[in-house]
Write an enzyme that holds these catalytic residues in place. Structure first.
Site, mmCIF file in Angstrom:
data_model
loop_
_atom_site.group_PDB
_atom_site.id
_atom_site.type_symbol
_atom_site.label_atom_id
_atom_site.label_comp_id
_atom_site.label_asym_id
_atom_site.label_seq_id
_atom_site.Cartn_x
_atom_site.Cartn_y
_atom_site.Cartn_z
ATOM 1 N N ALA A 252 0.844 -1.199 0.000
ATOM 2 C CA ALA A 252 0.000 0.000 0.000
ATOM 3 C C ALA A 252 0.875 1.242 0.000
ATOM 4 O O ALA A 252 1.957 1.260 0.594
ATOM 5 C CB ALA A 252 -0.911 0.000 1.223
ATOM 6 N N CYS A 260 5.354 4.359 -17.523
ATOM 7 C CA CYS A 260 4.707 3.173 -18.110
ATOM 8 C C CYS A 260 3.285 2.935 -17.623
ATOM 9 O O CYS A 260 2.348 2.948 -18.422
ATOM 10 C CB CYS A 260 5.566 1.935 -17.828
ATOM 11 S SG CYS A 260 7.129 1.925 -18.726
#
Length: 445
Positions: A252, A260
Site C-alpha cells: 500500500a 509506463c
C-alpha cells in the site's frame, strides 16, 4: 550481429548497451546532438544503476557507438531496433509521431535487407502499419521483416532486469524474423515467448495494466482497513502467501507513477474506446490511483488544521527510488495541493533535484541533504521510499523536526519502531502510532 538502435531514452539506451555487452556490434541513433556527444564520452544522461559502467566498458571495446547520422547509423545493419517515445495524447491514446518519423528515416536510409524490431510500446496493429509505411517509402529495393519485442524493464533496475528478467517476448508473423531475434537474445539465457505480432503488442499493455490494477486493489483495501481497524500490512502478507496472488505489488502507498503504468493503462482504455469496448475495471484502477495523492493531503490537513505558513518537508520526489525519473510522480501533485493550501515546502531527493526544478512549484526549496530538508519543519512526508530516507532513524526524525510528526506515504517503518521512537506516525491503512489527535489513517478522510 550488426545492430542499430533508434532512440537513447531509458529503453533504447539500456537495450543498446546490453546488446553490446553480450557481444553484438551496436550503433545507437538519436537526433539530440548534445546527448550523443555525452554518450560518446561515456557519460549517461539518465540515472540507472550499472548503466554507465557498461556504457564505458563497451565504448572501449569498440562494440558501441552513438551518432545522429542515419546514413552512418544504418549502414550495414542487419537489425534495427525502434526505441523512441510514444507519449500520451490528450485523449489517453499513444502518440505515434516519433515512431512514424523514425520509420520514415529508416525507409530513406536503409540500403540492405533488415529486420525492424519495435521496442517502443505501441497499440495493437502498429507494427503492421510501420511495415507498410517503411515499404511504401523505401529509397532502395530492399526487404524488411517486422518484429515486436516489448520491454519489461523496471526503472532503477533496468540493467539487472535485462540480464535476469523473467521472459523475453518476441512476436512476428514471419518465422525467419522470429528465428533471428531468438538467436540475438539467446546469450541472455532467459525464457523466450514466441508469438504472433499482435499478441506481442498486447502482452506489454496487459502486463502493465494488471500490475497497476494490483497496486490500486491493495490501496483500496488500505482504505477499508482504516475504517474497520485492520492493518493492511498483515492483510497483504496473508494474501501474498497464496501462490495464485503472490506478494509482489501488494504494498500500500501513494500509487503508481512513472512513464509506463499511467500511460499504458490510459492507452489500453483508449484502445478499447476506439473499438467501442469500454474498460470499466481499468477506469476504476485509474480513479483509485489518482485519489491516493488527494487523500494524503487531506490527512495532513486533518491533523494540522490550516496549512498556512506551515513548513512541510517532502521526502523523495521521483516516482520510485533508484531512478531520477519524475514523470507522473505523486510528489508533484502532493506539492501542488499543499502549496495551494498555503504550506511552505522543502523537497528532498538524492538524485533528482535538477529535474525537480523543472517540474515542482517554483517556490519549493530543493535539496539533496535529507537532514536539511527535515530540520525544524512542522512535519515530514515520505513520498518515495529511498534507502536514505528509510535508513535515517525515527529518533533522528523526531529530533530534527519542530514537532515529532511524520506522514509515511510508503509505509517504510514498522509500527513497533515508530512506537519506540515516540514520533507521531501516520501511515497508509495501518493504525496511527503515538497520535495526539484522532486521525487514524490516510483512508479515513
Amino acid at each position: 550481429m550488426n545492430i542499430a538502435v533508434i532512440g537513447t531514452g531509458y529503453v533504447g539506451l539500456v537495450t543498446g548497451v546490453c546488446l553490446a555487452e553480450i557481444g553484438h556490434s551496436v550503433t545507437c541513433l538519436d537526433i539530440d546532438e548534445e546527448k550523443v556527444s555525452l554518450l560518446n564520452h561515456g557519460r549517461s544522461p539518465i540515472f540507472e544503476e550499472g548503466l554507465e559502467d557498461l556504457l564505458g566498458k563497451n565504448l572501449r571495446r569498440g562494440r558501441l557507438e552513438f551518432t545522429t547520422d542515419y546514413e552512418e547509423g544504418l549502414a550495414g545493419k542487419e537489425v534495427v531496433y525502434l526505441a523512441v517515445g510514444t507519449p500520451e495524447t490528450a485523449d489517453g491514446s499513444a502518440d505515434l509521431t516519433f515512431i512514424e518519423a523514425a520509420s520514415r528515416a529508416i525507409a530513406g536510409h536503409l540500403k540492405q535487407n533488415a529486420v525492424i524490431v519495435t521496442k517502443s510500446t505501441v497499440p495493437v496493429g502498429t507494427n503492421q502499419s510501420i511495415k507498410r509505411m517503411i515499404e511504401a517509402e523505401l529509397a532502395e529495393p530492399v526487404q524488411i521483416r517486422i518484429v515486436s519485442n516489448p520491454e519489461f524493464l523496471r526503472q532503477g533496475t533496468a540493467v539487472q532486469d535485462t540480464f535476469h528478467g523473467e521472459r523475453i517476448v518476441i512476436g512476428s508473423d514471419d518465422p525467419i524474423a522470429l528465428e533471428l531475434l531468438e538467436e540475438i537474445n539467446r546469450p541472455f539465457q532467459l525464457p523466450i515467448v514466441k508469438t504472433d505480432l499482435r499478441s506481442a503488442e498486447m502482452i506489454k499493455y496487459a502486463s502493465n495494466a494488471f500490475l497497476a490494477a494490483k497496486i490500486s486493489f491493495i490501496n483500496e483495501m488500505a482504505h477499508l482497513c482504516a475504517h474497520v481497524g485492520a492493518n493492511v500490512d498483515n492483510v497483504a502478507e496473508g494474501m501474498g502467501m497464496d501462490s495464485r496472488i503472490g506478494s509482489k505489488f501488494l504494498q500500500a502507498g501513494l500509487g503508481y507513477g512513472g512513464s509506463c503504468f499511467p500511460k499504458d493503462t490510459n492507452a489500453l482504455i483508449a484502445m478499447g474506446r476506439s473499438h467501442d469496448y469500454p474498460m470499466p475495471l481499468l477506469g476504476s484502477v485509474q480513479h483509485v490511483n489518482e485519489n491516493q495523492r488527494e487523500w494524503l493531503v487531506e490527512m495532513i490537513q486533518a491533523r494540522l488544521g490550516s496549512l498556512e505558513g506551515k513548513t512541510i518537508a517532502l521526502l523523495g520526489l521521483t516516482f520510485k527510488p533508484n531512478t531520477d525519473d519524475m514523470r507522473e510522480s505523486p510528489a508533484i501533485r502532493v506539492a501542488e495541493k499543499l502549496q495551494a493550501a498555503g504550506a511552505m515546502l522543502r523537497g528532498y531527493d538524492p538524485v533528482a533535484v535538477s529535474r525537480a526544478r523543472q517540474l515542482m512549484p517554483a517556490e519549493i526549496m530543493l535539496t539533496d541533504n535529507l537532514q536539511e530538508a527535515v530540520q525544524a519543519a512542522d512535519c515530514a512526508v515520505i513520498v518515495t521510499d529511498w534507502k536514505q530516507i528509510k535508513d535515517l532513524p525515527l529518533t533522528e526524525y523526531a529530533r530534527l523536526l519542530a514537532s515529532p510528526l511524520l506522514f509515511d506515504g510508503r509505509n517504510c517503518f514498522a509500527l513497533k519502531d515508530a512506537e519506540a521512537s515516540e514520533i507521531e506516525y501516520h501511515s497508509i491503512g495501518r493504525p496511527t502510532v503515538n497520535s495526539s489527535r484522532a486521525v487514524t489513517s490516510l483512508a479515513s478522510h
